[in-house]
Design a protein around this motif. Sequence first.
Motif, short mmCIF file in Angstrom:
data_model
loop_
_atom_site.label_atom_id
_atom_site.label_comp_id
_atom_site.label_asym_id
_atom_site.label_seq_id
_atom_site.Cartn_x
_atom_site.Cartn_y
_atom_site.Cartn_z
N LYS A 1 9.20 56.28 -27.02
CA LYS A 1 10.15 57.19 -26.40
C LYS A 1 11.47 57.23 -27.16
O LYS A 1 12.08 58.29 -27.32
N SER A 2 11.91 56.09 -27.66
CA SER A 2 13.16 56.03 -28.43
C SER A 2 13.03 56.81 -29.74
O SER A 2 13.93 57.58 -30.10
N VAL A 3 11.94 56.62 -30.43
CA VAL A 3 11.71 57.33 -31.68
C VAL A 3 11.61 58.83 -31.42
O VAL A 3 12.19 59.64 -32.15
N PHE A 4 10.92 59.19 -30.37
CA PHE A 4 10.79 60.61 -30.02
C PHE A 4 12.15 61.23 -29.74
O PHE A 4 12.46 62.33 -30.20
N ALA A 5 12.99 60.53 -28.99
CA ALA A 5 14.33 61.03 -28.67
C ALA A 5 15.16 61.20 -29.94
O ALA A 5 15.87 62.20 -30.09
N LEU A 6 15.04 60.27 -30.86
CA LEU A 6 15.76 60.36 -32.13
C LEU A 6 15.30 61.58 -32.93
O LEU A 6 16.11 62.35 -33.44
N LEU A 7 13.99 61.77 -33.03
CA LEU A 7 13.45 62.91 -33.76
C LEU A 7 13.81 64.24 -33.11
O LEU A 7 14.13 65.22 -33.79
N LYS A 8 13.79 64.27 -31.79
CA LYS A 8 14.15 65.48 -31.05
C LYS A 8 15.62 65.84 -31.31
O LYS A 8 15.95 67.01 -31.55
N GLU A 9 16.48 64.86 -31.29
CA GLU A 9 17.90 65.09 -31.55
C GLU A 9 18.12 65.56 -32.99
O GLU A 9 18.90 66.47 -33.24
N TYR A 10 17.41 64.96 -33.92
CA TYR A 10 17.52 65.37 -35.32
C TYR A 10 17.10 66.83 -35.48
O TYR A 10 17.79 67.61 -36.13
N LYS A 11 15.99 67.19 -34.87
CA LYS A 11 15.49 68.56 -34.98
C LYS A 11 16.49 69.54 -34.36
O LYS A 11 16.72 70.62 -34.90
N LYS A 12 17.08 69.16 -33.25
CA LYS A 12 18.06 70.02 -32.57
C LYS A 12 19.26 70.27 -33.48
O LYS A 12 19.76 71.39 -33.57
N ASN A 13 19.70 69.24 -34.19
CA ASN A 13 20.88 69.35 -35.04
C ASN A 13 20.59 69.98 -36.41
O ASN A 13 21.48 70.57 -37.01
N HIS A 14 19.37 69.82 -36.88
CA HIS A 14 19.05 70.28 -38.23
C HIS A 14 18.06 71.43 -38.26
O HIS A 14 17.81 71.98 -39.33
N GLY A 15 17.49 71.78 -37.15
CA GLY A 15 16.56 72.90 -37.09
C GLY A 15 15.27 72.64 -37.83
O GLY A 15 15.00 71.55 -38.30
N GLU A 16 14.48 73.68 -37.92
CA GLU A 16 13.18 73.60 -38.57
C GLU A 16 13.30 73.69 -40.09
O GLU A 16 12.51 73.17 -40.82
N SER A 17 14.30 74.40 -40.55
CA SER A 17 14.38 74.73 -41.96
C SER A 17 15.00 73.62 -42.79
O SER A 17 15.92 72.93 -42.34
N ILE A 18 14.52 73.48 -44.00
CA ILE A 18 15.12 72.55 -44.94
C ILE A 18 15.99 73.30 -45.95
O ILE A 18 16.55 72.71 -46.84
N LEU A 19 16.10 74.62 -45.77
CA LEU A 19 16.91 75.44 -46.65
C LEU A 19 18.33 75.58 -46.11
O LEU A 19 18.54 75.64 -44.90
N SER A 20 19.27 75.67 -47.03
CA SER A 20 20.66 75.93 -46.60
C SER A 20 20.78 77.40 -46.23
O SER A 20 19.91 78.22 -46.55
N ASP A 21 21.88 77.75 -45.58
CA ASP A 21 22.13 79.15 -45.23
C ASP A 21 22.19 80.01 -46.49
O ASP A 21 21.73 81.15 -46.50
N GLU A 22 22.78 79.47 -47.54
CA GLU A 22 22.88 80.20 -48.81
C GLU A 22 21.49 80.46 -49.41
O GLU A 22 21.22 81.56 -49.90
N GLN A 23 20.63 79.46 -49.35
CA GLN A 23 19.27 79.63 -49.87
C GLN A 23 18.49 80.66 -49.05
O GLN A 23 17.76 81.47 -49.61
#
Length: 80
Positions: free
Chosen positions: A23-45
């Motif tokens: 549950k802790s790992v899941f919460a960490l990953l969920k928070e990361y996804k929320k802050n960083h989104g699905e994309s690995i590209l920058s807005d410029e890219q």
Amino acid sequence: MTAVALRKKAHQYLDSVDDAMLKSVFALLKEYKKNHGESILSDEQKAELDRRMQLHKAGKSKSYTWHESKAIITAKLKRS
């Protein structure tokens, strides 16, 4: 260690942890996804890809098939 190896190792660890840790790992990953989104590209890219797509759709850019691309790359490598 490669990303693939890290993922494999992480899966092995997750398969063996207790529910509280999972549950802790899941919460960490969920928070990361929320802050960083699905994309690995920058807005410029993303903007550059959108620009190129518009040129392609308008017929203003050259496109290549896989076989054409491979032939071009192979020819350039042979010249090197």
